[in-house]
Enzyme design. Structure first.
Site, short mmCIF file in Angstrom:
data_model
loop_
_atom_site.label_atom_id
_atom_site.label_comp_id
_atom_site.label_asym_id
_atom_site.label_seq_id
_atom_site.Cartn_x
_atom_site.Cartn_y
_atom_site.Cartn_z
N GLU A 1 -1.82 -5.59 8.50
CA GLU A 1 -1.10 -4.99 9.62
C GLU A 1 -1.86 -5.23 10.92
O GLU A 1 -3.05 -4.91 11.02
CB GLU A 1 -0.93 -3.48 9.40
CG GLU A 1 -0.04 -3.12 8.22
CD GLU A 1 0.09 -1.61 8.01
OE1 GLU A 1 -0.39 -0.83 8.87
OE2 GLU A 1 0.66 -1.22 6.98
N LYS B 1 -1.26 -9.48 2.86
CA LYS B 1 -0.59 -8.99 4.07
C LYS B 1 -1.52 -8.01 4.79
O LYS B 1 -2.12 -7.14 4.17
CB LYS B 1 0.74 -8.31 3.74
CG LYS B 1 1.48 -7.79 5.00
CD LYS B 1 2.96 -7.54 4.75
CE LYS B 1 3.28 -6.30 3.97
NZ LYS B 1 2.81 -5.05 4.58
N ASP C 1 -0.86 -6.18 -0.11
CA ASP C 1 -1.35 -5.53 1.11
C ASP C 1 -2.85 -5.30 1.01
O ASP C 1 -3.34 -4.76 0.01
CB ASP C 1 -0.72 -4.13 1.26
CG ASP C 1 0.56 -4.14 2.08
OD1 ASP C 1 0.91 -5.19 2.66
OD2 ASP C 1 1.21 -3.08 2.14
N ASP D 1 0.84 -1.20 0.00
CA ASP D 1 0.00 0.00 0.00
C ASP D 1 0.88 1.26 0.00
O ASP D 1 0.37 2.37 -0.11
CB ASP D 1 -0.99 0.00 1.18
CG ASP D 1 -0.31 -0.11 2.52
OD1 ASP D 1 0.92 -0.33 2.57
OD2 ASP D 1 -1.01 0.03 3.55
N SER D 2 2.21 1.06 0.07
CA SER D 2 3.15 2.17 -0.16
C SER D 2 2.96 2.74 -1.56
O SER D 2 3.49 3.81 -1.87
CB SER D 2 4.59 1.70 0.03
OG SER D 2 4.84 0.52 -0.71
N GLU E 1 8.66 -4.29 11.12
CA GLU E 1 9.10 -3.00 10.59
C GLU E 1 9.59 -2.07 11.69
O GLU E 1 8.90 -1.82 12.69
CB GLU E 1 7.94 -2.34 9.82
CG GLU E 1 8.31 -0.96 9.25
CD GLU E 1 7.39 -0.44 8.17
OE1 GLU E 1 6.54 -1.21 7.66
OE2 GLU E 1 7.52 0.73 7.81
N1 LIG Z 1 8.97 4.82 -0.24
C1 LIG Z 1 8.52 4.20 0.83
N2 LIG Z 1 9.36 3.42 1.54
C2 LIG Z 1 8.94 2.77 2.66
O1 LIG Z 1 9.76 2.04 3.27
C3 LIG Z 1 7.58 2.90 3.05
C4 LIG Z 1 6.74 3.71 2.27
N3 LIG Z 1 7.22 4.36 1.19
N4 LIG Z 1 5.43 3.91 2.60
C5 LIG Z 1 4.84 3.10 3.64
C6 LIG Z 1 5.79 2.82 4.70
C7 LIG Z 1 6.19 4.02 5.52
N5 LIG Z 1 7.51 3.66 5.94
C8 LIG Z 1 8.41 4.44 6.63
C9 LIG Z 1 8.40 5.80 6.48
C10 LIG Z 1 9.32 6.58 7.13
C11 LIG Z 1 10.25 6.00 7.96
C12 LIG Z 1 11.27 6.81 8.67
O2 LIG Z 1 12.12 6.29 9.34
N6 LIG Z 1 11.18 8.15 8.49
C13 LIG Z 1 12.06 9.18 9.02
C14 LIG Z 1 12.13 9.16 10.50
C15 LIG Z 1 10.83 9.56 11.06
C16 LIG Z 1 10.77 9.64 12.57
O3 LIG Z 1 11.74 9.29 13.27
O4 LIG Z 1 9.73 10.09 13.06
C17 LIG Z 1 13.42 9.18 8.32
O5 LIG Z 1 14.46 8.91 8.92
O6 LIG Z 1 13.42 9.55 7.14
C18 LIG Z 1 10.26 4.62 8.11
C19 LIG Z 1 9.33 3.84 7.44
C20 LIG Z 1 7.88 2.37 5.39
N7 LIG Z 1 7.07 2.29 4.21
C1 LIG Z 2 7.28 -1.62 3.38
C2 LIG Z 2 6.42 -2.83 3.13
C3 LIG Z 2 6.60 -3.86 4.18
C4 LIG Z 2 4.97 -2.45 2.98
O1 LIG Z 2 4.11 -2.79 3.73
C5 LIG Z 2 4.62 -1.61 1.83
O2 LIG Z 2 5.46 -1.39 0.93
O3 LIG Z 2 3.47 -1.14 1.79
MG LIG Z 3 2.28 -1.74 3.45
#
Ligand SMILES: Nc1nc(=O)c2c([nH]1)NC[C@@H]1CN(c3ccc(C(=O)N[C@@H](CCC(=O)O)C(=O)O)cc3)CN21
Ligand SMILES: CC(C)C(=O)C(=O)O
Ligand SMILES: [Mg+2]
Length: 271
Positions: A122, A120, A90, A51-52, A189
């Site tokens: 959540e 999948k 998803d 769903d990303s 995750e």
């Molecule tokens: N392009 C993309 N990649 C992804 O891995 C992803 C998506 N989209 N969309 C759905 C979710 C959202 N996800 C995410 C989004 C952001 C962070 C993240 O670490 N963001 C910040 C930190 C934010 C914080 O600490 O509050 C960063 O370090 O950029 C992790 C997973 C994983 N998934």
């Molecule tokens: C990041 C993966 C696990 C996901 O759920 C997504 O791409 O939507």
């Molecule tokens: Mg997802």
């Protein structure tokens, strides 16, 4: 034995087998036919229609807006490309968190209309009944715990999950429950690597990590992140194997220059 088509190489059983033999499981997202063809031919084990897509394909800030119909469109496109990989899709926000029978209906729609091999969802105990019904219908389910983007408004950010003892305990319990319900794998995750290792060691089903360290039984990334196409954020769990945005930019700039200079098309490119 399979009618018409060559037997698919990656199945639920082979994914379970990979945990037993210690072969790590590679998972990447895809949302369209062309990308999925490349990933499948490259040999990725599982293609996830995440769903990303809401972020990467449609430009939304969160995964919440994507609809079941839109997920089905992406999944059916990816399905037409797949020859070897397992296809996991998803279920989108809102399609399974309420009445479990509505969840089953959404799940059956995806299976009927896309050729997905598994779904999948959540969450843990909160969606127990939905998972039960879907698995009882013969649909393999992959769980997803830790950072659950569909619940972003509960937390208000994408920070590290399960850092406290209570949250870590709930994650452990939920992972065990997903196993008992018959899920064939679970995504972990953005949780501490130590916790992910603990869960992985105590579970007979494979764990697939994203920002969960190297001890999980497999890894998943959004393919646009790996290719360097996502300019919006780069969490430290992403490794950019390519700066594809730069390659695209220079190719497109060359095309523009050629059009302006009347160097495209040339004699061999016209009738
Ligand atoms: N392009 C993309 N990649 C992804 O891995 C992803 C998506 N989209 N969309 C759905 C979710 C959202 N996800 C995410 C989004 C952001 C962070 C993240 O670490 N963001 C910040 C930190 C934010 C914080 O600490 O509050 C960063 O370090 O950029 C992790 C997973 C994983 N998934
Ligand atoms: C990041 C993966 C696990 C996901 O759920 C997504 O791409 O939507
Ligand atoms: Mg997802």
């Amino acid at each position: 034995m399979s009618i018409h088509k060559e037997v698919r190489k990656v199945t639920v059983n082979s994914i379970l087998e990979m945990k037993a033999t210690g072969e790590k499981i590679s998972v990447l997202t895809a949302y369209d036919y062309t990308m999925a063809s490349i990933l499948d031919a490259a040999g990725v084990d599982i293609i996830l229609v995440g769903d990303s897509a809401a972020n990467v394909m449609a430009g939304y800030d969160t995964t919440l807006p994507i609809t079941l119909d839109q997920m089905i469109y992406h999944a059916a496109s990816v399905s037409r490309a797949i020859k070897r990989a397992m296809l996991v899709v998803d279920l989108p926000f809102g399609s399974y968190q309420g009445d479990p029978y509505d969840a089953l209906k959404a799940a059956v729609r995806v299976m009927k209309e896309t050729g997905a091999h598994a779904l999948k969802l959540e969450g843990g105990i909160e969606i127990k009944e939905a998972i039960k019904l879907i698995i009882n219908a013969g649909i393999p389910v992959m769980g997803h715990l830790g950072l659950m983007p569909q619940s972003i408004n509960t937390y208000g950010g994408y920070g590290l999950r399960a850092t406290g003892v209570h949250e870590a305990h709930k994650l452990n319990t939920d992972a065990q429950l997903l196993h008992e319900l018959g899920c064939f794998a679970v995504v972990l995750e953005k949780i501490p690597a130590k916790l992910a290792k603990e869960v992985t060691d105590h579970l007979r089903i494979p764990t697939i990590g994203i920002g969960a360290g190297s001890a999980t039984d497999g890894q998943v990334l959004v393919v646009h992140d790996l290719l360097g196409l996502n300019k919006h954020f780069k969490p430290k769990f992403v490794r950019q194997y390519l700066q594809l945005d730069q390659l695209i930019t220079s190719a497109v700039q060359q095309y523009i220059a050629d059009v302006k200079a009347v160097e495209f098309p040339n004699d061999s490119e016209q009738y």
